[in-house]
Design a protein around this motif. Structure first.
Motif, PDB file in Angstrom:
ATOM      1  N   ALA A  14      22.094  34.204  45.507  1.00 42.13           N
ATOM      2  CA  ALA A  14      23.388  33.538  45.673  1.00 42.13           C
ATOM      3  C   ALA A  14      23.783  32.994  44.306  1.00 42.13           C
ATOM      4  CB  ALA A  14      23.293  32.412  46.688  1.00 42.13           C
ATOM      5  N   GLU A  15      24.765  33.639  43.704  1.00 40.54           N
ATOM      6  CA  GLU A  15      25.255  33.222  42.389  1.00 40.54           C
ATOM      7  C   GLU A  15      26.406  32.254  42.597  1.00 40.54           C
ATOM      8  OE1 GLU A  15      26.784  35.224  38.228  1.00 40.54           O
ATOM      9  OE2 GLU A  15      26.454  36.480  39.974  1.00 40.54           O
ATOM     10  N   GLY A  16      26.412  31.152  41.831  1.00 39.38           N
ATOM     11  CA  GLY A  16      27.507  30.224  41.996  1.00 39.38           C
ATOM     12  C   GLY A  16      27.373  28.958  41.181  1.00 39.38           C
ATOM     13  N   VAL A  17      28.018  27.918  41.687  1.00 42.99           N
ATOM     14  CA  VAL A  17      27.993  26.586  41.094  1.00 42.99           C
ATOM     15  C   VAL A  17      27.449  25.645  42.167  1.00 42.99           C
ATOM     16  CG1 VAL A  17      29.372  24.734  40.082  1.00 42.99           C
ATOM     17  CG2 VAL A  17      29.978  27.130  39.637  1.00 42.99           C
ATOM     18  N   PHE A  18      26.496  24.814  41.780  1.00 42.85           N
ATOM     19  CA  PHE A  18      25.776  23.960  42.718  1.00 42.85           C
ATOM     20  C   PHE A  18      25.856  22.525  42.201  1.00 42.85           C
ATOM     21  CE2 PHE A  18      24.205  28.231  42.424  1.00 42.85           C
ATOM     22  CZ  PHE A  18      24.204  28.659  43.740  1.00 42.85           C
ATOM     23  N   THR A  19      26.455  21.632  42.994  1.00 40.49           N
ATOM     24  CA  THR A  19      26.725  20.283  42.499  1.00 40.49           C
ATOM     25  C   THR A  19      25.997  19.214  43.306  1.00 40.49           C
ATOM     26  OG1 THR A  19      28.707  19.901  43.846  1.00 40.49           O
ATOM     27  CG2 THR A  19      29.012  21.014  41.715  1.00 40.49           C
ATOM     28  N   TYR A  20      25.670  18.135  42.609  1.00 38.53           N
ATOM     29  CA  TYR A  20      25.065  16.959  43.217  1.00 38.53           C
ATOM     30  C   TYR A  20      25.852  15.740  42.755  1.00 38.53           C
ATOM     31  CZ  TYR A  20      20.967  20.002  43.778  1.00 38.53           C
ATOM     32  OH  TYR A  20      20.124  21.031  44.095  1.00 38.53           O
ATOM     33  N   LYS A  21      26.224  14.892  43.694  1.00 39.26           N
ATOM     34  CA  LYS A  21      26.879  13.619  43.386  1.00 39.26           C
ATOM     35  C   LYS A  21      25.989  12.512  43.932  1.00 39.26           C
ATOM     36  CE  LYS A  21      31.166  11.039  44.068  1.00 39.26           C
ATOM     37  NZ  LYS A  21      32.519  11.100  44.647  1.00 39.26           N
ATOM     38  N   VAL A  22      25.738  11.483  43.123  1.00 38.21           N
ATOM     39  CA  VAL A  22      24.847  10.397  43.541  1.00 38.21           C
ATOM     40  C   VAL A  22      25.589   9.066  43.607  1.00 38.21           C
ATOM     41  CG1 VAL A  22      22.760  11.533  42.660  1.00 38.21           C
ATOM     42  CG2 VAL A  22      24.026   9.947  41.179  1.00 38.21           C
ATOM     43  N   ASP A  23      25.015   8.144  44.361  1.00 41.11           N
ATOM     44  CA  ASP A  23      25.559   6.786  44.412  1.00 41.11           C
ATOM     45  C   ASP A  23      24.926   5.952  43.302  1.00 41.11           C
ATOM     46  OD1 ASP A  23      22.988   6.023  45.330  1.00 41.11           O
ATOM     47  OD2 ASP A  23      23.657   5.695  47.392  1.00 41.11           O
ATOM     48  N   GLU A  24      25.227   4.664  43.283  1.00 39.51           N
ATOM     49  CA  GLU A  24      24.730   3.790  42.216  1.00 39.51           C
ATOM     50  C   GLU A  24      23.212   3.627  42.235  1.00 39.51           C
ATOM     51  OE1 GLU A  24      25.928   1.704  45.857  1.00 39.51           O
ATOM     52  OE2 GLU A  24      27.123   2.876  44.461  1.00 39.51           O
ATOM     53  N   ASP A  25      22.566   3.969  43.363  1.00 38.55           N
ATOM     54  CA  ASP A  25      21.106   3.898  43.458  1.00 38.55           C
ATOM     55  C   ASP A  25      20.427   5.236  43.178  1.00 38.55           C
ATOM     56  OD1 ASP A  25      21.124   1.147  44.195  1.00 38.55           O
ATOM     57  OD2 ASP A  25      21.640   1.729  46.252  1.00 38.55           O
ATOM     58  N   GLY A  26      21.212   6.256  42.846  1.00 32.43           N
ATOM     59  CA  GLY A  26      20.654   7.571  42.567  1.00 32.43           C
ATOM     60  C   GLY A  26      20.407   8.416  43.801  1.00 32.43           C
ATOM     61  N   LYS A  27      20.871   7.956  44.967  1.00 30.29           N
ATOM     62  CA  LYS A  27      20.740   8.740  46.200  1.00 30.29           C
ATOM     63  C   LYS A  27      21.865   9.773  46.238  1.00 30.29           C
ATOM     64  CE  LYS A  27      17.392   6.683  48.545  1.00 30.29           C
ATOM     65  NZ  LYS A  27      16.290   7.416  49.171  1.00 30.29           N
ATOM     66  N   ILE A  28      21.570  10.930  46.798  1.00 27.91           N
ATOM     67  CA  ILE A  28      22.561  12.013  46.839  1.00 27.91           C
ATOM     68  C   ILE A  28      23.627  11.711  47.888  1.00 27.91           C
ATOM     69  CG2 ILE A  28      22.939  14.473  47.253  1.00 27.91           C
ATOM     70  CD1 ILE A  28      19.995  14.910  46.344  1.00 27.91           C
ATOM     71  N   LEU A  29      24.874  11.620  47.420  1.00 26.43           N
ATOM     72  CA  LEU A  29      26.030  11.480  48.311  1.00 26.43           C
ATOM     73  C   LEU A  29      26.521  12.841  48.773  1.00 26.43           C
ATOM     74  CD1 LEU A  29      28.093   8.767  46.408  1.00 26.43           C
ATOM     75  CD2 LEU A  29      26.991   8.507  48.648  1.00 26.43           C
ATOM     76  N   ALA A  30      26.458  13.833  47.879  1.00 28.51           N
ATOM     77  CA  ALA A  30      26.961  15.164  48.221  1.00 28.51           C
ATOM     78  C   ALA A  30      26.198  16.233  47.455  1.00 28.51           C
ATOM     79  CB  ALA A  30      28.445  15.273  47.904  1.00 28.51           C
ATOM     80  N   LEU A  31      25.715  17.208  48.194  1.00 27.39           N
ATOM     81  CA  LEU A  31      25.174  18.444  47.624  1.00 27.39           C
ATOM     82  C   LEU A  31      26.151  19.517  48.084  1.00 27.39           C
ATOM     83  CD1 LEU A  31      21.546  19.805  47.987  1.00 27.39           C
ATOM     84  CD2 LEU A  31      23.569  21.235  47.916  1.00 27.39           C
ATOM     85  N   ARG A  32      26.831  20.145  47.117  1.00 30.62           N
ATOM     86  CA  ARG A  32      27.837  21.151  47.435  1.00 30.62           C
ATOM     87  C   ARG A  32      27.489  22.442  46.704  1.00 30.62           C
ATOM     88  NH1 ARG A  32      33.496  19.757  46.531  1.00 30.62           N
ATOM     89  NH2 ARG A  32      33.892  20.710  48.546  1.00 30.62           N
TER      90      ARG A  32
END
Length: 138
Positions: A105-123
């Motif tokens: 699976a070729e693509g773009v893989f993103t991670y967004k974290v909160d102020e504590d470093g916990k993942i808010l979004a894996l897209r």
């Protein structure tokens, strides 16, 4: 690939990838914020027919059971990453081995974290048909 491990989103992304490689469901789910979401791939798919994502620990654990647990292996073959704000985007491909077959699976893989470093979004931005066209015997 140019990376530094100090960026909090990159730290979370690296930990997520390590938990997947180790097939450690509990460690992976624990990386997410209480209201975290997984969209892999984004939009409707065989993992998410409604295309709304998997939000919260229970739904994220269920995603693991559908998408990650049945695999023999998952490799992250990223060419680069770009960290901005509280997010990181990886470019490249994910190689999955399942039922004696390999898919890229070729693509773009993103991670967004909160102020504590916990993942808010894996897209994950990848195309199902394109990935399935790469299927070959392991």
């Amino acid at each position: 690939m140019t990376t530094t491990t100090e960026h909090p989103a990159r730290v979370a992304g690296t930990a997520s990838q390590a938990a997947v490689r180790a097939k450690n469901k509990e460690a992976w789910v624990a990386l997410f914020a209480a209201d975290g979401i997984v969209e892999d791939p984004i939009g409707p798919s065989f993992f998410d027919p409604q295309g709304v994502g998997h939000r919260g620990a229970e739904a994220i654990a269920a995603f693991w059971d559908k998408a990650i647990a049945p695999t023999e292996s998952i490799e992250f073959l990223f060419d680069d990453s770009f960290a901005c704000g509280r997010e990181v985007a990886y470019t490249g491909r994910i190689r999955t081995t399942m039922s004696g077959h390999i898919v890229h699976a070729e693509g773009v893989f993103t991670y967004k974290v909160d102020e504590d470093g916990k993942i808010l979004a894996l897209r994950a931005f990848w195309e199902t048909e394109r990935a399935m066209s790469t299927m070959k015997k392991a």
